[in-house]
Scaffold this active site. Structure first.
Site, mmCIF file in Angstrom:
data_model
loop_
_atom_site.group_PDB
_atom_site.id
_atom_site.type_symbol
_atom_site.label_atom_id
_atom_site.label_comp_id
_atom_site.label_asym_id
_atom_site.label_seq_id
_atom_site.Cartn_x
_atom_site.Cartn_y
_atom_site.Cartn_z
ATOM 1 N N HIS A 75 2.639 -34.125 -25.677
ATOM 2 C CA HIS A 75 2.093 -35.092 -26.633
ATOM 3 C C HIS A 75 1.107 -36.022 -25.923
ATOM 4 C CE1 HIS A 75 1.701 -37.776 -29.900
ATOM 5 N NE2 HIS A 75 2.949 -38.147 -30.099
ATOM 6 N N HIS B 133 -6.422 -27.569 -30.381
ATOM 7 C CA HIS B 133 -5.574 -28.571 -31.033
ATOM 8 C C HIS B 133 -4.816 -27.893 -32.155
ATOM 9 C CE1 HIS B 133 -4.441 -32.272 -33.161
ATOM 10 N NE2 HIS B 133 -4.690 -32.897 -32.024
ATOM 11 N N ASP C 27 -8.395 -35.592 -25.449
ATOM 12 C CA ASP C 27 -7.987 -35.766 -24.059
ATOM 13 C C ASP C 27 -8.999 -35.252 -23.051
ATOM 14 O OD1 ASP C 27 -5.417 -36.930 -24.457
ATOM 15 O OD2 ASP C 27 -4.777 -34.998 -25.263
HETATM 16 C C1 LIG Z 1 -3.222 -28.045 -28.166
HETATM 17 C C2 LIG Z 1 -2.548 -26.681 -28.175
HETATM 18 C C3 LIG Z 1 -1.098 -26.842 -27.658
HETATM 19 C C4 LIG Z 1 -2.545 -26.138 -29.614
HETATM 20 O O1 LIG Z 1 -1.822 -24.962 -29.632
HETATM 21 P P1 LIG Z 1 -1.661 -24.035 -30.931
HETATM 22 O O2 LIG Z 1 -2.323 -24.639 -32.105
HETATM 23 O O3 LIG Z 1 -0.204 -23.746 -31.052
HETATM 24 O O4 LIG Z 1 -2.523 -22.766 -30.549
HETATM 25 P P2 LIG Z 1 -1.991 -21.430 -29.889
HETATM 26 O O5 LIG Z 1 -1.189 -21.753 -28.677
HETATM 27 O O6 LIG Z 1 -1.367 -20.609 -30.967
HETATM 28 O O7 LIG Z 1 -3.353 -20.707 -29.412
HETATM 29 C C5 LIG Z 1 -4.153 -19.860 -30.234
HETATM 30 C C6 LIG Z 1 -4.980 -18.942 -29.317
HETATM 31 O O8 LIG Z 1 -5.921 -19.730 -28.554
HETATM 32 C C7 LIG Z 1 -5.627 -19.650 -27.159
HETATM 33 N N1 LIG Z 1 -5.723 -21.010 -26.619
HETATM 34 C C8 LIG Z 1 -5.274 -22.166 -27.230
HETATM 35 N N2 LIG Z 1 -5.602 -23.227 -26.484
HETATM 36 C C9 LIG Z 1 -6.250 -22.735 -25.403
HETATM 37 C C10 LIG Z 1 -6.825 -23.364 -24.287
HETATM 38 N N3 LIG Z 1 -6.801 -24.696 -24.138
HETATM 39 N N4 LIG Z 1 -7.416 -22.595 -23.343
HETATM 40 C C11 LIG Z 1 -7.461 -21.249 -23.491
HETATM 41 N N5 LIG Z 1 -6.936 -20.592 -24.545
HETATM 42 C C12 LIG Z 1 -6.332 -21.329 -25.490
HETATM 43 C C13 LIG Z 1 -4.211 -19.121 -27.055
HETATM 44 O O9 LIG Z 1 -4.017 -18.431 -25.828
HETATM 45 C C14 LIG Z 1 -4.163 -18.209 -28.251
HETATM 46 O O10 LIG Z 1 -4.890 -17.037 -27.922
HETATM 47 P P3 LIG Z 1 -4.391 -15.595 -28.470
HETATM 48 O O11 LIG Z 1 -4.555 -15.672 -29.964
HETATM 49 O O12 LIG Z 1 -5.278 -14.597 -27.795
HETATM 50 O O13 LIG Z 1 -2.937 -15.476 -28.084
HETATM 51 C C15 LIG Z 1 -3.323 -25.691 -27.263
HETATM 52 O O14 LIG Z 1 -4.641 -25.540 -27.745
HETATM 53 C C16 LIG Z 1 -3.334 -26.125 -25.802
HETATM 54 O O15 LIG Z 1 -2.405 -25.806 -25.064
HETATM 55 N N6 LIG Z 1 -4.404 -26.846 -25.354
HETATM 56 C C17 LIG Z 1 -4.470 -27.342 -24.009
HETATM 57 C C18 LIG Z 1 -3.612 -28.588 -23.854
HETATM 58 C C19 LIG Z 1 -4.219 -29.792 -24.522
HETATM 59 O O16 LIG Z 1 -5.397 -30.084 -24.367
HETATM 60 N N7 LIG Z 1 -3.385 -30.544 -25.255
HETATM 61 C C20 LIG Z 1 -3.812 -31.781 -25.896
HETATM 62 C C21 LIG Z 1 -3.759 -31.671 -27.351
HETATM 63 S S1 LIG Z 1 -4.384 -33.165 -28.068
#
Ligand SMILES: CC(C)(COP(=O)(O)OP(=O)(O)OC[C@H]1O[C@@H](n2cnc3c(N)ncnc32)[C@H](O)[C@@H]1OP(=O)(O)O)[C@@H](O)C(=O)NCCC(=O)NCCS
Length: 423
Positions: free
Chosen positions: A263, A302, A358
């Site tokens: 978070h 996100h 972020d």
């Molecule tokens: C924010 C986050 C957790 C959202 O996750 P989510 O909505 O559940 O998305 P998913 O994990 O289902 O990802 C969907 C696809 O994009 C990819 N993906 C998502 N975020 C990614 C990232 N930052 N870098 C590379 N690939 C990413 C996943 O591997 C997945 O690929 P696939 O379909 O080939 O398996 C995720 O984007 C992430 O981990 N980002 C980095 C951490 C971050 O910046 N967090 C702050 C949020 S404010």
């Protein structure tokens, strides 16, 4: 024509009305199944609304964030943080005299009881500042026992002023404790954000004043972090409030939820990643590694935004102002290059991965001389405005009840107790 969802299961056939784009989940219990009334299963509440809320609107596909109807970009450009707090909590932008009264009332409550400083001092020198913040905020209930009268609107209002006023004081005291410095008392001469910076960084000066461009950059970050509808910490605040709790107990729980790396902690991870990359020429290789499944591009993607996070756009502008004062950081060039390549790469484009709030905020905090453990604290201070608004909405919404989700039981069938010697 009224919309409805038709359900047929076994001998049952019926329609559930659709209102506001939703069915009422309790309506499902009219549908019998072999395990009892039908229910819905939704870990992480990905597609379940737990409340109706008039505070914040997000359209993740279009990259829209609005508070009480006002776009975040306009608030970040024209407002102060306390004005946005007024808007979130009271529902309308204040008039000039309302705003003056509000600022005065919040700032009047910045001092904390000396025993609260004792609570912070009781921690080890290397304790994480979020733990000190969580403990000191929760302790405020004991200093203001009348805050438990949550059905009294005047008491809710007074304690909202108190918490908004005291958050920067507690956050600064938590920081100064970790560097072995005495807390700095709030100054009536300084505004909310300026005073916060003075309480953090004042050394031997009688009055410490930050460069106004730095104060404004931190104020913009405060505005951008003030609320984000039903995120994990706000849901924690609402859940704790739903059993009849005061503001301090509820927000103490919110701070705990925000502390988690999923978070509040992503901006710290972005800085670690930029340092790991180290130089511009290593960016293409790093991106290829991510595409090959080697980790994630931190600060990208996100759960809700499938477009450029509107807050990231505003932050990018603030980065320029801060670096103009503090001198540039080579990590910024790496971040800009990462963004440029990722926004043109099929892997990121097809998955709708854009910079989130972020991606640049850690760089600003670092340029303002904050150690990385303070980043989440700098999120908690402004998010308190949103928590207060949601706490109040939760307590005054006649639809709301104690929050108590259902489960799908996966354990053992009924069986007789065995004495310990027979097991
Ligand atoms: C924010 C986050 C957790 C959202 O996750 P989510 O909505 O559940 O998305 P998913 O994990 O289902 O990802 C969907 C696809 O994009 C990819 N993906 C998502 N975020 C990614 C990232 N930052 N870098 C590379 N690939 C990413 C996943 O591997 C997945 O690929 P696939 O379909 O080939 O398996 C995720 O984007 C992430 O981990 N980002 C980095 C951490 C971050 O910046 N967090 C702050 C949020 S404010």
């Amino acid at each position: 024509m009224a919309e409805s969802l038709h359900i047929s299961a076994g001998d049952y056939s019926g329609d559930l009305p659709i209102a506001e784009g939703a069915i009422r989940a309790t309506g499902l219990s009219a549908v019998p199944t072999e395990l009892g009334p039908l229910t819905s299963y939704d870990p992480g509440f990905v597609n379940t609304a737990a409340c109706r809320s008039a505070i914040t609107y997000i359209d993740g596909d279009a990259g829209i964030l609005e508070h009480r109807g006002y776009p975040i970009e306009e608030l970040a450009e024209h407002s102060t943080f306390l004005e946005v707090a007024y808007l979130l909590i009271n529902g309308e932008l204040p008039t000039a005299s309302e705003l003056e009264g509000w600022d005065e009332e919040v700032n009047r409550h910045r001092l904390v009881h000396e025993n609260v400083h004792e609570i912070i001092r009781a921690f080890r020198y290397d304790a994480h500042p979020m733990a000190k913040l969580m403990a000191s905020v929760a302790s405020l209930m004991t200093f203001y026992p009348s805050s438990r009268r949550i059905s009294d609107a005047e008491s809710r209002k007074l304690n909202s002023f108190r918490l908004l006023g005291k958050m920067p004081t507690l956050a600064a005291a938590a920081f100064r404790h970790s560097i072995g410095r005495h807390p700095v008392y709030p100054s009536d001469e300084l505004g909310y954000v300026e005073n916060f910076m003075a309480m953090l960084f004042q050394s031997q000066q009688r009055v410490w004043r930050a460069d106004p461009r730095l104060t404004r950059a931190l104020e913009v970050l405060f505005i951008l972090h003030a609320d984000h509808e039903q995120n994990c910490s706000t849901t924690a605040v609402r859940t704790v409030a739903s059993s009849g709790n005061d503001l301090y107990t509820s927000c103490g729980a919110g701070i705990g939820a925000l502390f988690g790396p999923l978070h509040g902690g992503a901006n710290e991870a972005v800085l670690r990643m930029l340092r790991e990359i180290g130089s511009l020429d290593r960016v293409p290789e790093f991106i290829e590694g991510i595409k090959g499944g080697n980790g994630r591009l931190m600060g990208f993607g996100h759960r809700v935004y499938k477009n450029y996070d509107p807050r990231a756009k505003v932050i990018k502008k603030a980065v320029d102002d801060v670096f103009e004062v503090r001198g540039t950081n080579p990590l910024l060039d790496i971040a800009l290059e990462l963004e440029k390549i990722a926004l043109n790469d099929e892997y990121f484009v097809s998955r709708k991965l854009y910079p989130n709030v972020d991606f640049y905020s850690g760089l600003i905090y670092e340029a303002l001389n904050f150690p990385s453990e303070m980043f989440t604290v700098l999120f908690a201070v402004p998010r308190t405005a949103g928590w207060i608004a949601h706490w109040q909405e939760q307590l005054t919404d006649p639809d709301q009840r104690i929050i108590r989700p259902k489960q799908l039981y996966t354990g053992s069938d009924r069986r007789p107790y065995l004495p310990v010697g027979d097991r």
